[in-house]
Write a protein that holds these residues in place. Sequence first.
Motif, PDB file in Angstrom:
ATOM      1  N   GLU A   1     112.288 -83.603  36.951  1.00  0.00           N
ATOM      2  CA  GLU A   1     110.927 -83.665  36.411  1.00  0.00           C
ATOM      3  C   GLU A   1     110.892 -84.610  35.208  1.00  0.00           C
ATOM      4  O   GLU A   1     110.482 -84.251  34.111  1.00  0.00           O
ATOM      5  CB  GLU A   1     110.426 -82.270  36.012  1.00  0.00           C
ATOM      6  N   VAL A   2     111.310 -85.828  35.436  1.00  0.00           N
ATOM      7  CA  VAL A   2     111.413 -86.811  34.357  1.00  0.00           C
ATOM      8  C   VAL A   2     110.076 -87.055  33.646  1.00  0.00           C
ATOM      9  O   VAL A   2     110.070 -87.239  32.421  1.00  0.00           O
ATOM     10  CB  VAL A   2     112.031 -88.126  34.880  1.00  0.00           C
ATOM     11  N   PRO A   3     108.926 -87.038  34.333  1.00  0.00           N
ATOM     12  CA  PRO A   3     107.670 -87.192  33.596  1.00  0.00           C
ATOM     13  C   PRO A   3     107.478 -86.108  32.542  1.00  0.00           C
ATOM     14  O   PRO A   3     106.770 -86.326  31.558  1.00  0.00           O
ATOM     15  CB  PRO A   3     106.600 -87.084  34.683  1.00  0.00           C
ATOM     16  N   GLU A   4     108.096 -84.952  32.734  1.00  0.00           N
ATOM     17  CA  GLU A   4     107.971 -83.863  31.772  1.00  0.00           C
ATOM     18  C   GLU A   4     109.061 -83.926  30.696  1.00  0.00           C
ATOM     19  O   GLU A   4     109.357 -82.931  30.039  1.00  0.00           O
ATOM     20  CB  GLU A   4     107.984 -82.519  32.490  1.00  0.00           C
ATOM     21  N   MET A   5     109.645 -85.097  30.540  1.00  0.00           N
ATOM     22  CA  MET A   5     110.548 -85.350  29.412  1.00  0.00           C
ATOM     23  C   MET A   5     109.889 -86.275  28.401  1.00  0.00           C
ATOM     24  O   MET A   5     110.503 -86.636  27.400  1.00  0.00           O
ATOM     25  CB  MET A   5     111.865 -85.952  29.922  1.00  0.00           C
ATOM     26  N   ALA A   6     108.628 -86.649  28.675  1.00  0.00           N
ATOM     27  CA  ALA A   6     107.897 -87.530  27.770  1.00  0.00           C
ATOM     28  C   ALA A   6     107.809 -86.899  26.385  1.00  0.00           C
ATOM     29  O   ALA A   6     107.422 -85.743  26.244  1.00  0.00           O
ATOM     30  CB  ALA A   6     106.486 -87.782  28.320  1.00  0.00           C
ATOM     31  N   GLY A   7     108.189 -87.655  25.383  1.00  0.00           N
ATOM     32  CA  GLY A   7     108.174 -87.150  24.023  1.00  0.00           C
ATOM     33  C   GLY A   7     109.447 -86.440  23.616  1.00  0.00           C
ATOM     34  O   GLY A   7     109.604 -86.060  22.450  1.00  0.00           O
ATOM     35  N   CYS A   8     110.359 -86.242  24.573  1.00  0.00           N
ATOM     36  CA  CYS A   8     111.611 -85.517  24.288  1.00  0.00           C
ATOM     37  C   CYS A   8     112.814 -86.448  24.239  1.00  0.00           C
ATOM     38  O   CYS A   8     113.963 -85.990  24.296  1.00  0.00           O
ATOM     39  CB  CYS A   8     111.854 -84.456  25.361  1.00  0.00           C
ATOM     40  N   GLU A   9     112.551 -87.754  24.164  1.00  0.00           N
ATOM     41  CA  GLU A   9     113.658 -88.697  24.218  1.00  0.00           C
ATOM     42  C   GLU A   9     114.705 -88.425  23.145  1.00  0.00           C
ATOM     43  O   GLU A   9     115.913 -88.394  23.440  1.00  0.00           O
ATOM     44  CB  GLU A   9     113.127 -90.140  24.081  1.00  0.00           C
ATOM     45  N   GLU A  10     114.272 -88.248  21.900  1.00  0.00           N
ATOM     46  CA  GLU A  10     115.220 -88.024  20.815  1.00  0.00           C
ATOM     47  C   GLU A  10     115.994 -86.726  21.013  1.00  0.00           C
ATOM     48  O   GLU A  10     117.210 -86.671  20.817  1.00  0.00           O
ATOM     49  CB  GLU A  10     114.485 -87.995  19.467  1.00  0.00           C
ATOM     50  N   LYS A  11     115.291 -85.685  21.406  1.00  0.00           N
ATOM     51  CA  LYS A  11     115.936 -84.383  21.616  1.00  0.00           C
ATOM     52  C   LYS A  11     117.011 -84.473  22.696  1.00  0.00           C
ATOM     53  O   LYS A  11     118.128 -83.959  22.537  1.00  0.00           O
ATOM     54  CB  LYS A  11     114.884 -83.351  22.001  1.00  0.00           C
TER      55      LYS A  11
END
Length: 518
Positions: free
Chosen positions: A317-327
């Motif tokens: 579910e890569v689209p649901e990693m948006a905004g979590c790059e740093e984490k």
Amino acid sequence: MPDTLKLSQAAVLVDSAKDNVAVAKCDLPAGLNLELAPSRQLRLNDSVRRAFRFALKDIAAGSPIVQYGWPIGVSKGIRAGDSIVTANMDNARPEFADDSAKAAGDWRPDVGGLPTTFDGFLRPDGRVGIRNWILIAPNSMCASHEANQISMRSEFMLWSREKFPNVDGVTAIPHDKGCGCTDGTNIDLVLNTIAQYVAHPNIGAAVILELGCEKTNLAAMERYIGKPLDQWGKPVIVLSVQKLGGTEPTIKAGLEAVEKLLPEVNKISRTKQSVKHLSIGLKCGGSDAFSGLTANPSLGHASDILVAQGGTSMFTEVPEMAGCEEKLKNQAASPAAAKEIVDAIKWYDDFTARYGHTAFENPSPGNKDGGLVNILVKSLGAVAKAGRAPIQGVTPHAQAPRTPGLWIMQGPSYDQLSTPALIAAGAHMVLFTTGRGTTIGNAIGPVIKISSNTEIFQRMNGDLDVDAGTILDGLETQEQVGRRIYQEIVAVASGQPAKAEKNHHREFQIWSEQSVAL
């Protein structure tokens, strides 16, 4: 409801050191006083719906709104006690680096008292299956009807559990791909997915069907895998609808093939195997705001338990990693893995942009009604499934990871595409969390459902396997539920049917780059 409640009675606070919002456990009226500490109270300015957020302190305009210790949006000017709604927040991805979130060296959980073996089917190639299916695999949409008929008629007419106790059944994977599409990646995705299902250790034998003139015919499949179709290391029979003379002759030949394969597949039985052979896929769907507080982090803990014992775990579910790059970068096992993670998220951003879409379209109406107001809060809750184990890297869509451990698999969030792809990538089963209620299964692998709240677990008990809502009620911790989930993994791997299997859910579909699925 009394005029004053303790915060823990009314809401959930994830990271008390960093969060400036809390999530309501139930509908809270305006004017309610919340006791944040013995000498500090907060009065709600608005009514707050169950699973929605309210501010614990003033959040100045332009400052990040923080949940899970990470930003979920930017304030447009929020007072302590305000309900957090789309009108007072900006969904922009704020800059927010947190070096303290790097994967801890002591991520390994306590595995004491938990099972270390399961009863599985040892295959000739050394892999271990948890089911023993005969697979009817059409190479294209043009042979899918015949495949469906062969599997259904086989189970109704030929298959007997008493006569073949080691065979789980005859299952088909009909789909709508394989012809009428562009060459290149789309063809590769079809051939790879079908090949991975035939080769999967949950499959004891297979019948592969072609129409005969489609782009993904049997000759194309042989060229793709680089060897004849009768050299899979398991019994495989191939049939061509056009060569056999049409639908009914093909169904007849397919039934005869199944009758021939059943005694062969039945020869293997379950034996004790190490849990290091297990591979699981992690998914969520029909999520709500509690998913990231209960079911997902508990599943992450169960994943850590398996990985700590040498197993493999994949989340997608890569689209649901948006905004979590740093984490996610901070959880990477190496700089190379961190780069793969960032590249995977950027690839999906670029991919959807080609079709005029963005990841911010992702939350469904049901997600939003359940408190997931934007992709940022949904993403942070979704990646809680990853637990704390180091992420080894990114594996391509529907392709197995290079080593054991925790991996990301490239792919969309859409349940009907990412669940089958996790199985194609080698997952024996998929662990699926839900807050709104989801019933999906898979053609060859169990799908274990984990509810984020007890209300939905009780309402859809016939479809859901594990209740993580006990965390909201203060009855269990995330770690305790995670241990229960791990025990469920071992039980299902040893033959206990998941609810989706009892309900005969056998969904299957193939992703193509011609379909934009968030």
